[in-house]
Design an enzyme around this catalytic site. Structure first.
Site, PDB file in Angstrom:
ATOM      1  N   ARG A   1    -133.325 -18.430  66.270  1.00 58.09           N
ATOM      2  CA  ARG A   1    -132.037 -17.837  65.881  1.00 58.09           C
ATOM      3  C   ARG A   1    -131.394 -17.302  67.149  1.00 58.09           C
ATOM      4  O   ARG A   1    -131.925 -16.413  67.817  1.00 58.09           O
ATOM      5  CB  ARG A   1    -132.227 -16.699  64.877  1.00 58.09           C
ATOM      6  CG  ARG A   1    -130.939 -15.870  64.740  1.00 58.09           C
ATOM      7  CD  ARG A   1    -130.970 -14.894  63.604  1.00 58.09           C
ATOM      8  NE  ARG A   1    -130.831 -15.586  62.336  1.00 58.09           N
ATOM      9  CZ  ARG A   1    -130.466 -14.992  61.199  1.00 58.09           C
ATOM     10  NH1 ARG A   1    -130.196 -13.705  61.171  1.00 58.09           N
ATOM     11  NH2 ARG A   1    -130.374 -15.690  60.083  1.00 58.09           N
TER      12      ARG A   1
ATOM     13  N   ASP B   1    -118.726 -14.817  52.953  1.00 58.26           N
ATOM     14  CA  ASP B   1    -119.639 -14.287  53.972  1.00 58.26           C
ATOM     15  C   ASP B   1    -118.893 -13.153  54.675  1.00 58.26           C
ATOM     16  O   ASP B   1    -117.672 -12.994  54.501  1.00 58.26           O
ATOM     17  CB  ASP B   1    -120.010 -15.419  54.960  1.00 58.26           C
ATOM     18  CG  ASP B   1    -121.071 -15.016  55.976  1.00 58.26           C
ATOM     19  OD1 ASP B   1    -121.723 -13.952  55.797  1.00 58.26           O
ATOM     20  OD2 ASP B   1    -121.262 -15.764  56.960  1.00 58.26           O
TER      21      ASP B   1
ATOM     22  N   CYS C   1    -124.596 -15.333  51.533  1.00 57.30           N
ATOM     23  CA  CYS C   1    -125.874 -15.468  52.249  1.00 57.30           C
ATOM     24  C   CYS C   1    -126.529 -14.121  52.516  1.00 57.30           C
ATOM     25  O   CYS C   1    -127.738 -14.053  52.720  1.00 57.30           O
ATOM     26  CB  CYS C   1    -125.666 -16.227  53.551  1.00 57.30           C
ATOM     27  SG  CYS C   1    -124.569 -15.385  54.710  1.00 57.30           S
TER      28      CYS C   1
ATOM     29  N   HIS D   1    -125.852 -22.756  60.002  1.00 59.08           N
ATOM     30  CA  HIS D   1    -126.968 -22.010  59.386  1.00 59.08           C
ATOM     31  C   HIS D   1    -127.565 -22.909  58.298  1.00 59.08           C
ATOM     32  O   HIS D   1    -127.441 -22.625  57.100  1.00 59.08           O
ATOM     33  CB  HIS D   1    -126.449 -20.694  58.807  1.00 59.08           C
ATOM     34  CG  HIS D   1    -127.525 -19.716  58.447  1.00 59.08           C
ATOM     35  ND1 HIS D   1    -128.858 -19.935  58.712  1.00 59.08           N
ATOM     36  CD2 HIS D   1    -127.460 -18.489  57.840  1.00 59.08           C
ATOM     37  CE1 HIS D   1    -129.565 -18.908  58.285  1.00 59.08           C
ATOM     38  NE2 HIS D   1    -128.744 -18.020  57.753  1.00 59.08           N
TER      39      HIS D   1
ATOM     40  N   ARG E   1    -134.718 -18.583  50.077  1.00 60.44           N
ATOM     41  CA  ARG E   1    -134.952 -18.858  51.495  1.00 60.44           C
ATOM     42  C   ARG E   1    -136.450 -19.133  51.719  1.00 60.44           C
ATOM     43  O   ARG E   1    -136.836 -20.026  52.465  1.00 60.44           O
ATOM     44  CB  ARG E   1    -134.509 -17.673  52.363  1.00 60.44           C
ATOM     45  CG  ARG E   1    -133.002 -17.404  52.349  1.00 60.44           C
ATOM     46  CD  ARG E   1    -132.231 -18.491  53.052  1.00 60.44           C
ATOM     47  NE  ARG E   1    -132.668 -18.683  54.421  1.00 60.44           N
ATOM     48  CZ  ARG E   1    -132.283 -17.945  55.457  1.00 60.44           C
ATOM     49  NH1 ARG E   1    -131.415 -16.970  55.300  1.00 60.44           N
ATOM     50  NH2 ARG E   1    -132.734 -18.200  56.685  1.00 60.44           N
TER      51      ARG E   1
ATOM     52  N   GLN F   1    -129.921 -21.701  55.282  1.00 59.68           N
ATOM     53  CA  GLN F   1    -129.243 -20.991  54.200  1.00 59.68           C
ATOM     54  C   GLN F   1    -128.809 -21.958  53.099  1.00 59.68           C
ATOM     55  O   GLN F   1    -128.918 -21.677  51.905  1.00 59.68           O
ATOM     56  CB  GLN F   1    -128.011 -20.258  54.768  1.00 59.68           C
ATOM     57  CG  GLN F   1    -127.277 -19.449  53.733  1.00 59.68           C
ATOM     58  CD  GLN F   1    -128.112 -18.308  53.191  1.00 59.68           C
ATOM     59  OE1 GLN F   1    -128.711 -17.563  53.949  1.00 59.68           O
ATOM     60  NE2 GLN F   1    -128.185 -18.163  51.872  1.00 59.68           N
TER      61      GLN F   1
END
Ligand code: CP
Ligand code: NVA
Length: 300
Positions: free
Chosen positions: A104, A219, A259, A131, A287, A134
């Site tokens: 990340r 988001d 998310c 991402h 996840r 996700q």
């Protein structure tokens, strides 16, 4: 299987992605039954984080443990990488010792370069561009409640950011329509628009985007690294809050997704994220299951 990476959803075929979602649902059921399944015994995942995380770190670390393996948490501050050791050299050495690497970080070029020099699969656990992990969890969340997402309509309300880019790729690979509404100046990147043009609609009108949607997703307005732009963004995104009024334009059984982490009163009203249409806690849990399916696919 030859070496595969997961830097964006585009690294897998539609069939492979659908297989992963099915497998994630099976792994979730196996965990509920407390069935021991340790295909990654004695395997190690190195996890390099240059940005904060709650869900990603916990899900990868717990997931590796549940699959019988081990996860190693690495911060550049405690690595020679933080003192200037090149990415190429780090990738060559670390990948000789572990079975997979999860990263990340801000720059997507960092994960691309790492993958180029790695002997083991590299997983993008969020960059400024994408991402993809996700989206595995998000598609799983839809599928386990409602079946295939093919032909459905999803409304993205807010910033044309990393998560939006991954939803755009998902629209093409899972064959659904994505209505994207952003403020002017916050549109998604043109290269991602070009690739997914057949499956997306771009506008600056959240209400039009939400009409009859099966999923409404948003988001944060200020992603990690954009903290300095927070005040400016609060102004630019006024009118883009997902509230009950906006949800009422969507299908009556529409799901609300996010998310996380979420900021109630900014991109989403508390009554929506804590309301009957919200599936955000399942998304968070998924996840774990979706990434276990990914680890099994890439490493086993
Ligand atoms: N959604 C997500 O990636 O959460 P974290 O930043 O907590 O990992
Ligand atoms: N767009 C957000 C997602 C966090 C999981 C960010 O990059 O900070």
């Amino acid at each position: 299987m030859s070496l595969r990476h997961f830097l964006s959803l585009n690294d897998l075929t539609s069939d492979e992605l659908r297989g992963l979602i099915d497998r994630a649902i099976e792994l979730k059921a196996m965990r509920r039954e407390r069935r021991l399944y340790e295909p990654l015994k004695n395997r190690t995942l190195a996890m390099i984080f240059t940005k904060s995380s709650t869900r990603t770190r916990v899900s990868f670390e717990a997931g590796m443990a549940q699959l019988g393996g081990h996860a190693l948490y690495l911060e550049p501050g405690s690595m020679q990488l933080g003192r200037g050791e090149p990415i190429e050299d780090t990738a060559r050495v670390v990948s000789r010792m572990v079975d997979g690497v999860m990263i990340r970080t801000a720059g997507h070029d960092f994960v691309e370069k790492f993958a180029e020099y790695s002997k083991v699969p590299v997983i993008n656990a969020l960059t400024d561009k994408f991402h993809p992990c996700q989206l595995l969890a998000d598609i799983q969340t839809w599928q386990e409640r409602r079946g295939s997402i093919q032909g459905r309509t999803v409304a993205w309300i807010g910033d044309g950011n990393n998560v939006c880019h991954s939803w755009m790729n998902a629209a093409r690979l899972f064959d659904f329509t994505l209505n994207i509404a952003t403020p002017k100046g916050y549109e998604p990147d043109p290269d991602v628009v070009d690739l997914n043009r057949q499956h997306i609609m771009l506008s600056h009108d959240p209400k039009a985007a939400a009409v009859d949607a099966d999923i409404v997703v948003t988001d944060t307005w200020a992603s990690m690294g954009q903290e300095d732009e927070k005040a400016e963004r609060q102004q630019a995104f006024a009118g883009f809050i997902v509230d009950d009024g906006l949800m009422s334009l969507a299908d009556k059984d529409a799901m609300f997704m996010h998310c996380l982490p979420a900021y109630r009163g900014s991109e989403v009203a508390a009554s929506v994220i804590d309301g009957r249409q919200s599936v955000v806690w399942e998304e968070g849990e998924n996840r774990l299951h979706a990434q276990k399916a990914l680890l099994e696919f890439l490493i086993k």
